[in-house]
Design a protein around this motif. Structure first.
Motif, PDB file in Angstrom:
ATOM      1  N   UNK A 155      -9.243   2.333  -4.931  1.00 53.23           N
ATOM      2  CA  UNK A 155     -10.365   1.564  -5.466  1.00 53.23           C
ATOM      3  C   UNK A 155      -9.935   0.561  -6.522  1.00 53.23           C
ATOM      4  N   UNK A 156     -10.758   0.418  -7.568  1.00 48.88           N
ATOM      5  CA  UNK A 156     -10.487  -0.565  -8.630  1.00 48.88           C
ATOM      6  C   UNK A 156      -9.137  -0.332  -9.295  1.00 48.88           C
ATOM      7  N   UNK A 157      -8.778   0.945  -9.498  1.00 46.71           N
ATOM      8  CA  UNK A 157      -7.493   1.257 -10.133  1.00 46.71           C
ATOM      9  C   UNK A 157      -6.341   0.765  -9.274  1.00 46.71           C
ATOM     10  N   UNK A 158      -6.498   0.867  -7.960  1.00 46.02           N
ATOM     11  CA  UNK A 158      -5.458   0.401  -7.051  1.00 46.02           C
ATOM     12  C   UNK A 158      -5.321  -1.104  -7.056  1.00 46.02           C
ATOM     13  N   UNK A 203       0.831  -1.190   0.000  1.00 47.52           N
ATOM     14  CA  UNK A 203       0.000   0.000   0.000  1.00 47.52           C
ATOM     15  C   UNK A 203       0.864   1.238   0.000  1.00 47.52           C
ATOM     16  N   UNK A 204       0.270   2.357   0.350  1.00 45.51           N
ATOM     17  CA  UNK A 204       0.972   3.627   0.342  1.00 45.51           C
ATOM     18  C   UNK A 204       1.148   4.132   1.767  1.00 45.51           C
ATOM     19  N   UNK A 205       2.385   4.433   2.124  1.00 49.68           N
ATOM     20  CA  UNK A 205       2.728   5.007   3.431  1.00 49.68           C
ATOM     21  C   UNK A 205       3.129   6.452   3.185  1.00 49.68           C
ATOM     22  N   UNK A 206       2.295   7.367   3.634  1.00 43.54           N
ATOM     23  CA  UNK A 206       2.604   8.772   3.438  1.00 43.54           C
ATOM     24  C   UNK A 206       3.672   9.223   4.442  1.00 43.54           C
ATOM     25  N   UNK A 207       4.153  10.449   4.255  1.00 41.98           N
ATOM     26  CA  UNK A 207       5.182  10.991   5.141  1.00 41.98           C
ATOM     27  C   UNK A 207       4.762  10.772   6.598  1.00 41.98           C
ATOM     28  N   UNK A 208       5.723  10.355   7.404  1.00 41.99           N
ATOM     29  CA  UNK A 208       5.378   9.946   8.764  1.00 41.99           C
ATOM     30  C   UNK A 208       6.455  10.329   9.753  1.00 41.99           C
ATOM     31  N   UNK A 209       6.039  10.572  10.989  1.00 42.19           N
ATOM     32  CA  UNK A 209       7.005  10.882  12.047  1.00 42.19           C
ATOM     33  C   UNK A 209       7.077   9.759  13.080  1.00 42.19           C
ATOM     34  N   UNK A 210       6.679   8.561  12.669  1.00 42.86           N
ATOM     35  CA  UNK A 210       6.734   7.427  13.580  1.00 42.86           C
ATOM     36  C   UNK A 210       7.307   6.204  12.872  1.00 42.86           C
ATOM     37  N   UNK A 211       7.595   5.161  13.618  1.00 42.47           N
ATOM     38  CA  UNK A 211       8.132   3.926  13.035  1.00 42.47           C
ATOM     39  C   UNK A 211       7.123   2.801  13.181  1.00 42.47           C
ATOM     40  N   UNK A 268      -8.364   0.485  -0.637  1.00 47.69           N
ATOM     41  CA  UNK A 268      -8.985   1.552   0.147  1.00 47.69           C
ATOM     42  C   UNK A 268      -8.696   2.919  -0.451  1.00 47.69           C
ATOM     43  N   UNK A 269      -7.450   3.135  -0.882  1.00 45.94           N
ATOM     44  CA  UNK A 269      -7.046   4.468  -1.328  1.00 45.94           C
ATOM     45  C   UNK A 269      -7.406   4.761  -2.775  1.00 45.94           C
TER      46      UNK A 269
END
Length: 270
Positions: free
Chosen positions: A120-123, A68-76, A117-118
């Protein structure tokens, strides 16, 4: 373990830093592998084309393949697999998120979503094509075509802020938020608001995330932790220790020892 990167086509380079591949064969001596993803200033699209990972949370192992996609994050986060695996990913600038997915980066911070989830069908179709591809060059081509089709050229952008984010990521200069705002002829308040819209974090937090990435790049450079901290712009050792612990979950002395989870790929040959 095998890790290497693939350059995106020229037209995508303003948006995609690189594609990457991580592969590993488990053995009787290594029946499982735990991967730790740390805080990051960029967004990643991740595809598990061979084997899946379960996430390890405070409640124990969860049955959730983290493709999936993990957006910018400040945690591990931590993941585990008991099978030999192959992962293909794309490392994307945060300011590309509005152009590619029609959503402000400020609304995606710390989100991790599966493709169904992010997108839909295209994903779902994209994930299936990536998994069934013959090799990683083909995967890079499939994902490049997908991202090019999603580029929205009529989205209004603030080039000053995009330039400032690039400068923070790629420049080794250690500037304050006030200095950055002044460079682009904005008040600190204006700069803070606009920067967060495109980067997902306030410039103060973003500078900390990028400083950590710069410190990690010093890995295996035969430098002391004090040298790394000073060269990467930390005010003192305590600030360095605090940020490494918050963003990776480890004390710097262990994280930079080569024994920490999720650091093995840095010793892998492409």
């Amino acid at each position: 373990m095998k890790y290497y990167t693939i350059a995106p086509p020229e037209i995508l380079k303003p948006f995609v830093r690189f594609f990457w591949v991580l592969e590993h064969e488990l053995s009787a001596r290594e029946p499982e592998y735990v991967y730790r993803s740390i805080a990051d200033s960029c967004t990643e699209m991740v595809f598990h084309y061979r084997a899946g990972f379960d996430e390890i949370t405070e409640q124990g192992e969860q049955n959730s393949d983290p493709s999936g996609i993990q957006f910018q994050t400040d945690t591990y986060r931590r993941f585990i697999t008991r099978e030999s695996f192959g992962i293909f990913g794309a490392y994307i600038y945060p300011f590309a998120v509005p152009r590619l997915f029609n959503i402000p980066s400020s609304q995606t911070t710390n989100l991790a979503l599966d493709y169904d989830t992010f997108l839909g069908c295209a994903g779902r179709e994209l994930e299936e094509r990536i998994i069934l591809a013959q090799d990683n060059q083909e995967r890079a081509g499939i994902l490049s075509d997908f991202l090019l089709m999603r580029l929205r050229h009529n989205v209004k952008t603030d080039d000053r802020i995009i330039t400032s984010i690039r400068q923070v990521i790629h420049s080794k200069q250690h500037q304050t938020v006030a200095q950055l705002a002044d460079t682009f002829n904005l008040s600190v308040r204006q700069f803070d608001r606009r920067f967060k819209e495109y980067a997902g974090f306030s410039p103060k937090i973003y500078l900390r995330l990028v400083r950590l990435q710069n410190a990690i790049q010093q890995y295996n450079n035969h430098k002391t932790l004090t040298q790394i901290a000073l060269e990467c712009g930390y005010y003192d050792q305590s600030h360095f220790i605090h940020d490494v612990k918050v963003f990776t979950g480890y004390h710097p002395s262990f994280y930079f020892s080569g024994r920490a989870e999720g650091t093995e790929y840095r010793n892998a040959n492409g």
